[in-house]
Design an enzyme around this catalytic site. Structure first.
Site, PDB file in Angstrom:
ATOM      1  N   SER A  23      36.136 126.467 -15.251  1.00 43.06           N
ATOM      2  CA  SER A  23      34.879 125.895 -15.727  1.00 43.06           C
ATOM      3  C   SER A  23      34.346 124.767 -14.858  1.00 43.06           C
ATOM      4  O   SER A  23      33.166 124.428 -14.951  1.00 43.06           O
ATOM      5  CB  SER A  23      35.047 125.374 -17.159  1.00 43.06           C
ATOM      6  N   ASP A 331      31.687 116.502 -22.643  1.00 41.74           N
ATOM      7  CA  ASP A 331      32.014 117.125 -23.928  1.00 41.74           C
ATOM      8  C   ASP A 331      33.475 116.967 -24.332  1.00 41.74           C
ATOM      9  O   ASP A 331      33.938 117.654 -25.238  1.00 41.74           O
ATOM     10  CB  ASP A 331      31.654 118.612 -23.904  1.00 41.74           C
ATOM     11  N   HIS A 334      34.997 118.238 -20.053  1.00 43.43           N
ATOM     12  CA  HIS A 334      34.235 118.339 -18.809  1.00 43.43           C
ATOM     13  C   HIS A 334      33.427 117.072 -18.575  1.00 43.43           C
ATOM     14  O   HIS A 334      33.147 116.327 -19.513  1.00 43.43           O
ATOM     15  CB  HIS A 334      33.308 119.556 -18.858  1.00 43.43           C
TER      16      HIS A 334
END
Length: 379
Positions: A23, A331, A334
């Protein structure tokens, strides 16, 4: 708004970027894979993800651009196309970059974690799967071995970041850091094997990131909150043991990269020190404009670090901060676009790569460009 861009591509440094990872580098593959499988969309496919730069969710796990996006812009290239966009909507032209990174991906195969009783609810993609996708794509575009080698010799290969989820998923499943230590050599060997395979195909320049300081993650800080088993760094508020674990991974990775350099002296192996580039932020957040600190998440559902294991960012009961540029953490797991930009500059325009990226591809041609005239790909 002005961006730093340069004419290095035109000057012949790199013709394209090929990316693998999770990610931290995924620019839209998880979005395409979700639509393809008709599965439940993950939370990062909904607002407020993507709000700062793209003004809509793109599949990136941030409010805006990632490190890979800043790299592409700095090299005067368009943002790197997710491989699933190519697979589902047709091939791209020769010489263009492709991103095979998938949010949630691990270095080790999913079967390894299934045997450990650890479920990956995001994806079953691993580095090996991404590498197979790459080889299929490569041979569909370049029919001869010499054409493949010529393309790869002139490409910049980004190996992640990959490996972080090999530890994230087990921790979320309740495993201790001590239980994860035997995983580290296996993860490193997997990354090294992928690099060696790409070298055999003709690749000459790699950027290989280390792991971020996971002890500074709002998610981990929440999981271990009030635990008697952890110790905090008084200067940063981060978890010492978890950061030491990340450093252990990075130390083994650098030893392995040195071994590759010895065997392949003609190959550029660039270690990207994500850990220390990020630690600058956690040591002095105000210096970088993070007036709301570096540990508390911008988007979350409350708690001491604004992170809730049961309520993700984008859930109707979560809230997003008004000024994400003043937060380093987006979040819980991240970072924000602003934090990724700081890390990018420290790595690719600063001293946090070994050897320094600037020494291999000089940045003397950097110039300002108005983004209003640039093509923005949001996929």
């Amino acid at each position: 708004m002005l961006l730093l861009t340069c004419t290095m591509h035109a000057n012949g440094c790199y013709e394209s970027i090929i990316s693998f990872g999770d990610s931290l580098a995924d620019t839209g593959n998880i979005k395409q894979l979700t639509f393809k499988s008709n599965s439940q969309p993950p939370h990062f496919l909904f607002p407020p993800y993507g709000e700062t730069f793209f003004h809509k969710p793109t599949g990136r796990c941030s409010n805006g651009r990632l490190i890979i996006d800043f790299i592409a812009e700095s090299l005067g290239m368009p943002l790197i196309t997710p491989s699933e966009v190519i697979r589902q909507h047709g091939a791209i032209e020769k010489g263009q970059g492709v991103n095979f990174a998938v949010a949630g991906a691990t270095a080790l195969d999913s079967s390894f974690y299934e045997a450990q009783g650890v479920a990956n609810t995001c994806t079953n993609v691993s580095l090996g799967v991404e590498l197979e996708w790459f080889k299929i794509w490569l041979h569909s575009i370049y029919r001869t071995q010499s054409d493949c080698k010529n393309f790869l010799q002139n490409s910049l290969i980004l190996m992640g970041e990959i490996g972080g989820n090999d530890y994230n998923h087990p921790v979320m499943a309740g495993k201790s850091i001590d239980e994860l230590k035997p995983y580290v050599p296996l993860v490193i060997n997997t990354i090294v094997s992928a690099i060696n395979e790409l070298i055999e195909l003709g690749a000459k320049t790699f950027v290989v990131p280390g792991n971020l300081p996971i002890g500074c993650s709002a998610a981990y800080l929440t999981i271990y909150y009030d635990s008697d088993e952890v110790e905090y760094d008084n200067t940063t508020g981060c978890l010492i043991t978890l950061n030491e674990f990340a450093e252990y991974h990075n130390e083994l990775l650098q030893i392995a990269l040195n071994q590759i350099r010895e065997v392949h002296p003609d190959v550029n192996i660039i270690y990207a020190d994500y850990y220390n580039a990020a630690m600058q932020i956690f040591h002095t957040p105000i210096k970088y404009g993070f007036t709301n600190g570096a540990l508390k998440a911008c988007c979350g559902a409350g708690g001491p670090y604004n992170y809730n294991l049961l309520v993700a960012c984008a859930d109707p009961t979560s809230k997003s901060c008004a000024r994400p540029e003043t937060y380093a953490n987006w979040d819980g797991l991240h970072l924000t676009e602003a934090a990724y930009e700081v890390i990018f500059k420290s790595l690719f325009q600063g001293p946090y790569t070994t050897p320094q990226f600037n020494s291999l591809c000089p940045t003397s041609h950097i110039q300002a460009r108005d983004t209003s005239s640039s093509l923005v790909q949001s996929f």
